[in-house]
Write an enzyme that holds these catalytic residues in place. Structure first.
Site, PDB file in Angstrom:
ATOM      1  N   GLU A 173      -2.423  -9.134   2.993  1.00 36.21           N
ATOM      2  CA  GLU A 173      -2.997  -9.543   4.410  1.00 36.21           C
ATOM      3  C   GLU A 173      -4.363  -9.425   4.641  1.00 36.21           C
ATOM      4  O   GLU A 173      -5.011 -10.232   5.455  1.00 36.21           O
ATOM      5  CB  GLU A 173      -2.333  -8.781   5.617  1.00 36.21           C
ATOM      6  CG  GLU A 173      -2.935  -7.388   5.779  1.00 36.21           C
ATOM      7  CD  GLU A 173      -2.309  -6.492   4.874  1.00 36.21           C
ATOM      8  OE1 GLU A 173      -2.524  -5.255   5.290  1.00 36.21           O
ATOM      9  OE2 GLU A 173      -1.655  -6.527   3.924  1.00 36.21           O
ATOM     10  N   CYS A 226       0.759  -1.240   0.189  1.00 40.23           N
ATOM     11  CA  CYS A 226       0.034   0.020   0.074  1.00 40.23           C
ATOM     12  C   CYS A 226       0.777   1.395   0.065  1.00 40.23           C
ATOM     13  O   CYS A 226       1.528   1.466  -0.956  1.00 40.23           O
ATOM     14  CB  CYS A 226      -0.810  -0.068   0.899  1.00 40.23           C
ATOM     15  SG  CYS A 226      -2.324   1.143   0.926  1.00 40.23           S
ATOM     16  N   HIS A 249      -3.830  -5.148  -0.553  1.00 40.82           N
ATOM     17  CA  HIS A 249      -3.336  -5.505   0.733  1.00 40.82           C
ATOM     18  C   HIS A 249      -3.314  -6.888   0.982  1.00 40.82           C
ATOM     19  O   HIS A 249      -4.412  -7.840   0.951  1.00 40.82           O
ATOM     20  CB  HIS A 249      -4.156  -5.206   2.035  1.00 40.82           C
ATOM     21  CG  HIS A 249      -4.023  -3.766   2.422  1.00 40.82           C
ATOM     22  ND1 HIS A 249      -2.986  -3.243   3.299  1.00 40.82           N
ATOM     23  CD2 HIS A 249      -4.712  -2.498   1.922  1.00 40.82           C
ATOM     24  CE1 HIS A 249      -3.266  -1.820   3.583  1.00 40.82           C
ATOM     25  NE2 HIS A 249      -4.128  -1.267   2.600  1.00 40.82           N
TER      26      HIS A 249
END
Length: 214
Positions: free
Chosen positions: A196, A88, A194
């Site tokens: 994650e 990001c 992202h």
């Protein structure tokens, strides 16, 4: 394998660290993941991850406020060629400069600017938030293995990386026009999305990064 997740006060880094630990475990890799503000830990690490949420200028100042951190990153990533992943705003910081609320210098690792998302369809909301489909430009890259066209990944951002060299753009998504999703060169890769938060696709990318030998 030692991984340093750089902690410069930008968001919840534990989610990125947990995802890296899970990706390593599922890939059968021994990995020690350390969330750290210490330049010495970055120098010791085999791989480096730079997450980031918020405004470009704030993140740049936060990084600069850690005495010696930018120098440690330069030594490890540029000098020693250790694998690097920016996530990001961590990806955006690789740029020459960011144009969010003024002009701010980036790390200058990949020529380009971070600019506001330019939407042909003004009905699309900013920030670009939620799932979108990747269009892969560099399908041969080891870190992108298993992520084909149409893979869904999760975004939260209002600004995007506009690279000077189109060859540095390894994947895009469509959001009222092309938006850079993955950039890279040499031993560096950055994702605007992202990993994650991107479920199986994100874990696949992280596992690929952990096994990448540029």
């Amino acid at each position: 394998m030692k991984l340093a997740v750089v902690d410069y006060g930008s968001g919840n880094l534990r989610s990125a660290a947990k995802a890296l630990e899970r990706a390593a475990s599922e890939a059968g890799l021994q990995a020690e993941v350390e969330v750290t503000p210490a330049p010495a830990a970055v120098r010791r690490a085999d791989r480096i991850v730079l997450p980031g949420v918020g405004a470009f200028g704030d993140c740049r100042r936060g990084l600069a406020a850690l005495d010696g951190m930018i120098e440690a990153l330069e030594e490890s990533v540029i000098g020693a060629g250790r694998p690097f992943l920016g996530i990001c705003v961590g990806m955006q910081l690789m740029a020459t400069r960011g144009l969010e609320h003024g002009s701010h210098p980036g790390l200058g690792w990949l020529a380009g600017e971070v600019v506001a998302i330019d939407r042909a369809d003004q009905g699309l909301k900013i920030p670009h938030m939620g799932w979108n489909e990747l269009k892969i430009a560099n399908s041969a890259h080891p870190v992108l293995q298993g992520l084909g066209d149409g893979t869904h990944v999760y975004f939260v951002h209002s600004y995007m990386f506009r690279a000077e060299n189109r060859g540095a753009v390894w994947a895009e998504v469509d959001y009222g026009g092309p938006v850079t999703a993955v950039i890279g060169r040499d031993n560096m890769i950055g994702t605007q999305f992202h990993p994650e938060k991107s479920q199986r696709a994100g874990l696949q990318l992280l596992a690929n990064f952990l096994q990448w030998n540029p």
